[in-house]
Write a protein that holds these residues in place. Structure first.
Motif, PDB file in Angstrom:
ATOM      1  N   VAL A 168     -14.435 -42.023  -7.433  1.00  0.00           N
ATOM      2  CA  VAL A 168     -15.144 -42.925  -8.372  1.00  0.00           C
ATOM      3  C   VAL A 168     -16.018 -43.699  -7.749  1.00  0.00           C
ATOM      4  CG1 VAL A 168     -13.314 -42.457  -9.996  1.00  0.00           C
ATOM      5  CG2 VAL A 168     -13.022 -44.652  -8.637  1.00  0.00           C
ATOM      6  N   GLY A 169     -16.615 -43.495  -6.647  1.00  0.00           N
ATOM      7  CA  GLY A 169     -17.650 -44.256  -6.031  1.00  0.00           C
ATOM      8  C   GLY A 169     -17.336 -45.943  -5.630  1.00  0.00           C
ATOM      9  N   LEU A 170     -16.216 -46.040  -5.246  1.00  0.00           N
ATOM     10  CA  LEU A 170     -15.840 -47.405  -5.050  1.00  0.00           C
ATOM     11  C   LEU A 170     -15.296 -47.571  -3.609  1.00  0.00           C
ATOM     12  CD1 LEU A 170     -13.554 -48.301  -8.270  1.00  0.00           C
ATOM     13  CD2 LEU A 170     -16.120 -49.006  -7.587  1.00  0.00           C
ATOM     14  N   THR A 171     -15.757 -46.875  -2.660  1.00  0.00           N
ATOM     15  CA  THR A 171     -15.612 -46.873  -1.236  1.00  0.00           C
ATOM     16  C   THR A 171     -17.075 -47.399  -0.467  1.00  0.00           C
ATOM     17  OG1 THR A 171     -15.812 -44.701  -0.649  1.00  0.00           O
ATOM     18  CG2 THR A 171     -13.763 -45.591  -1.129  1.00  0.00           C
ATOM     19  N   ARG A 172     -16.968 -48.014   0.501  1.00  0.00           N
ATOM     20  CA  ARG A 172     -18.276 -48.110   1.393  1.00  0.00           C
ATOM     21  C   ARG A 172     -17.920 -47.934   2.880  1.00  0.00           C
ATOM     22  NH1 ARG A 172     -16.267 -51.920  -1.358  1.00  0.00           N
ATOM     23  NH2 ARG A 172     -15.147 -52.743   0.516  1.00  0.00           N
ATOM     24  N   ALA A 173     -18.555 -46.780   3.190  1.00  0.00           N
ATOM     25  CA  ALA A 173     -18.372 -46.034   4.363  1.00  0.00           C
ATOM     26  C   ALA A 173     -16.937 -45.572   4.355  1.00  0.00           C
ATOM     27  CB  ALA A 173     -18.666 -46.774   5.482  1.00  0.00           C
ATOM     28  N   ASN A 174     -16.247 -46.260   5.390  1.00  0.00           N
ATOM     29  CA  ASN A 174     -14.853 -46.069   5.466  1.00  0.00           C
ATOM     30  C   ASN A 174     -14.020 -47.332   5.241  1.00  0.00           C
ATOM     31  OD1 ASN A 174     -15.764 -47.687   7.960  1.00  0.00           O
ATOM     32  ND2 ASN A 174     -14.128 -46.806   9.095  1.00  0.00           N
ATOM     33  N   SER A 175     -14.571 -48.219   4.204  1.00  0.00           N
ATOM     34  CA  SER A 175     -13.646 -49.158   3.603  1.00  0.00           C
ATOM     35  C   SER A 175     -13.305 -49.102   2.194  1.00  0.00           C
ATOM     36  CB  SER A 175     -14.434 -50.531   4.311  1.00  0.00           C
ATOM     37  OG  SER A 175     -14.456 -50.792   5.528  1.00  0.00           O
ATOM     38  N   CYS A 176     -12.542 -50.091   1.688  1.00  0.00           N
ATOM     39  CA  CYS A 176     -12.322 -49.886   0.410  1.00  0.00           C
ATOM     40  C   CYS A 176     -11.255 -51.165   0.051  1.00  0.00           C
ATOM     41  CB  CYS A 176     -11.624 -48.693  -0.314  1.00  0.00           C
ATOM     42  SG  CYS A 176      -9.756 -48.534   0.085  1.00  0.00           S
ATOM     43  N   GLU A 177     -11.462 -51.722  -1.382  1.00  0.00           N
ATOM     44  CA  GLU A 177     -10.454 -52.855  -1.555  1.00  0.00           C
ATOM     45  C   GLU A 177      -9.145 -52.392  -1.415  1.00  0.00           C
ATOM     46  OE1 GLU A 177      -9.998 -55.907  -5.308  1.00  0.00           O
ATOM     47  OE2 GLU A 177     -11.018 -53.960  -5.584  1.00  0.00           O
ATOM     48  N   LEU A 178      -8.157 -53.365  -0.984  1.00  0.00           N
ATOM     49  CA  LEU A 178      -6.671 -52.985  -1.141  1.00  0.00           C
ATOM     50  C   LEU A 178      -5.951 -54.295  -1.559  1.00  0.00           C
ATOM     51  CD1 LEU A 178      -4.578 -50.775  -0.867  1.00  0.00           C
ATOM     52  CD2 LEU A 178      -4.125 -51.410   1.487  1.00  0.00           C
ATOM     53  N   PRO A 179      -5.714 -54.556  -2.722  1.00  0.00           N
ATOM     54  CA  PRO A 179      -5.335 -56.195  -3.095  1.00  0.00           C
ATOM     55  C   PRO A 179      -3.755 -55.895  -3.131  1.00  0.00           C
ATOM     56  CG  PRO A 179      -5.973 -54.820  -5.058  1.00  0.00           C
ATOM     57  CD  PRO A 179      -6.375 -54.011  -4.052  1.00  0.00           C
ATOM     58  N   LEU A 180      -3.377 -55.161  -2.594  1.00  0.00           N
ATOM     59  CA  LEU A 180      -1.596 -55.121  -2.659  1.00  0.00           C
ATOM     60  C   LEU A 180      -1.174 -55.913  -1.595  1.00  0.00           C
ATOM     61  CD1 LEU A 180      -2.693 -52.376  -4.026  1.00  0.00           C
ATOM     62  CD2 LEU A 180      -0.100 -51.589  -3.506  1.00  0.00           C
ATOM     63  N   THR A 181       0.042 -56.929  -2.030  1.00  0.00           N
ATOM     64  CA  THR A 181       0.587 -57.530  -0.608  1.00  0.00           C
ATOM     65  C   THR A 181       1.848 -56.547  -0.304  1.00  0.00           C
ATOM     66  OG1 THR A 181       2.564 -58.051  -2.467  1.00  0.00           O
ATOM     67  CG2 THR A 181       0.704 -59.288  -2.333  1.00  0.00           C
ATOM     68  N   GLN A 182       2.418 -56.919   1.080  1.00  0.00           N
ATOM     69  CA  GLN A 182       3.251 -56.290   1.528  1.00  0.00           C
ATOM     70  C   GLN A 182       4.501 -55.885   0.780  1.00  0.00           C
ATOM     71  OE1 GLN A 182       3.968 -57.678   5.578  1.00  0.00           O
ATOM     72  NE2 GLN A 182       1.782 -57.620   6.280  1.00  0.00           N
ATOM     73  N   ALA A 183       4.884 -57.021  -0.027  1.00  0.00           N
ATOM     74  CA  ALA A 183       5.802 -56.897  -0.859  1.00  0.00           C
ATOM     75  C   ALA A 183       5.678 -55.534  -1.894  1.00  0.00           C
ATOM     76  CB  ALA A 183       6.356 -58.192  -1.718  1.00  0.00           C
ATOM     77  N   GLU A 184       4.611 -55.506  -2.489  1.00  0.00           N
ATOM     78  CA  GLU A 184       4.090 -54.506  -3.349  1.00  0.00           C
ATOM     79  C   GLU A 184       4.038 -53.275  -2.759  1.00  0.00           C
ATOM     80  OE1 GLU A 184       1.625 -57.364  -6.443  1.00  0.00           O
ATOM     81  OE2 GLU A 184       0.587 -56.414  -4.727  1.00  0.00           O
ATOM     82  N   LEU A 185       3.711 -53.088  -1.654  1.00  0.00           N
ATOM     83  CA  LEU A 185       3.603 -51.840  -0.773  1.00  0.00           C
ATOM     84  C   LEU A 185       5.084 -51.539  -0.577  1.00  0.00           C
ATOM     85  CD1 LEU A 185       0.816 -52.616   1.859  1.00  0.00           C
ATOM     86  CD2 LEU A 185       0.908 -50.676   0.173  1.00  0.00           C
ATOM     87  N   SER A 186       5.993 -52.269  -0.134  1.00  0.00           N
ATOM     88  CA  SER A 186       7.258 -51.948   0.082  1.00  0.00           C
ATOM     89  C   SER A 186       7.827 -51.368  -1.286  1.00  0.00           C
ATOM     90  CB  SER A 186       8.019 -53.177   0.340  1.00  0.00           C
ATOM     91  OG  SER A 186       8.397 -54.256  -0.506  1.00  0.00           O
ATOM     92  N   ASP A 187       7.518 -51.911  -2.423  1.00  0.00           N
ATOM     93  CA  ASP A 187       8.000 -51.536  -3.756  1.00  0.00           C
ATOM     94  C   ASP A 187       7.570 -50.016  -3.969  1.00  0.00           C
ATOM     95  OD1 ASP A 187       9.207 -54.055  -4.375  1.00  0.00           O
ATOM     96  OD2 ASP A 187       7.688 -54.600  -5.560  1.00  0.00           O
TER      97      ASP A 187
END
Length: 253
Positions: free
Chosen positions: A168-187
């Motif tokens: 959907v056009g929301l990356t820049r080269a090999n980077s993107c937003e990732l606003p998840l905390t480690q607790a949310e990743l664990s969930d």
């Protein structure tokens, strides 16, 4: 200028091209827009299922709360995602939808969705395609938490998020937003927060990723893909608007 429905339109066009009239109808349906703060509920389990939420900007998730109070994230909702077109058929929500970051979201009442499906057969097909993709992602998540190691789970999830944002056009080269905390990743990964921290540190130490200030950079996408067995075909996003990031990498290798 980016319109409200730009990400939704770009995603649906991975199914088939949309006409100017169909795009205008989606723009009208995605208005007005709600501004929702992070870590808030868009809708809760048990609420009447009267409208479809569309994530226009930001990250949200589907989740269930267990009797002991623990949370299992059962799906991520990224810009362009509709939060279950199927809810229009159901009376009540069987899961909750919460924001992980600040989110701009539209609400389509049931009558609006039904009107779009009746007026535009191609939109009906695109909505049905979107639902099938959601089911495909859910199946892959079951495999992820059931049969992959912690390192493989994390690598697979990071590749998936990057692919979905890329289309959907929301990356820049090999980077993107990732606003998840480690607790949310664990969930999301059915891991402890301590285990998530350990895996992320290992990935950084091996030069695979950088995760800083809610920005993810994949330094070695091919290694992450190979380690996790990630195959972007389950996302069914190799349509008319852009190739998958994995295909683009292979074509330039």
């Amino acid at each position: 200028m980016q319109t409200n429905a730009a990400s939704l339109i770009r995603k649906l066009e991975h199914c088939r091209p949309l006409s100017t009239e169909e795009k205008r109808a989606l723009e009208d349906a995605c208005s007005p827009v709600r501004q929702v703060p992070p870590r808030s509920d868009l809708i809760c389990e048990g609420d009447p299922a009267e409208r479809v939420h569309v994530v226009l900007e930001g990250f949200a998730c589907r989740y269930r709360i267990q009797p002991d109070g623990s949370r299992q994230v059962v799906g991520l909702l990224l810009p362009g995602d509709m939060c279950d077109v199927r809810v229009c058929i159901l009376k009540r929500m069987d899961h909750s939808i919460g924001t992980l970051s600040a989110v701009r979201a539209a609400q389509m009442p049931r009558e609006t969705v039904e009107g779009l499906l009746d007026r535009f057969p191609r939109l009906a097909r695109a909505f049905w395609w979107s639902t099938l993709v959601e089911e495909s992602i859910t199946r892959e998540w079951v495999v992820n938490v059931g049969h992959r190691t912690a390192f493989e789970r994390m690598a697979h999830l990071l590749c998936e998020i990057f692919e979905r944002l890329h289309t959907v056009g929301l990356t820049r080269a090999n980077s993107c937003e990732l606003p998840l905390t480690q607790a949310e990743l664990s969930d999301a990964l059915a891991l402890s927060a301590v285990h998530v921290n350990r895996v992320l540190m290992e990935m950084r130490h091996n030069g695979l990723i950088t995760l800083r200030n809610q920005q993810l950079t994949l330094h070695d996408y091919e290694s992450l893909r190979h380690i996790s067995g990630f195959d972007a075909r389950y996302l069914h996003l190799d349509g008319v608007t852009a190739p998958s990031f994995a295909l683009a990498v292979r074509n330039t290798a």
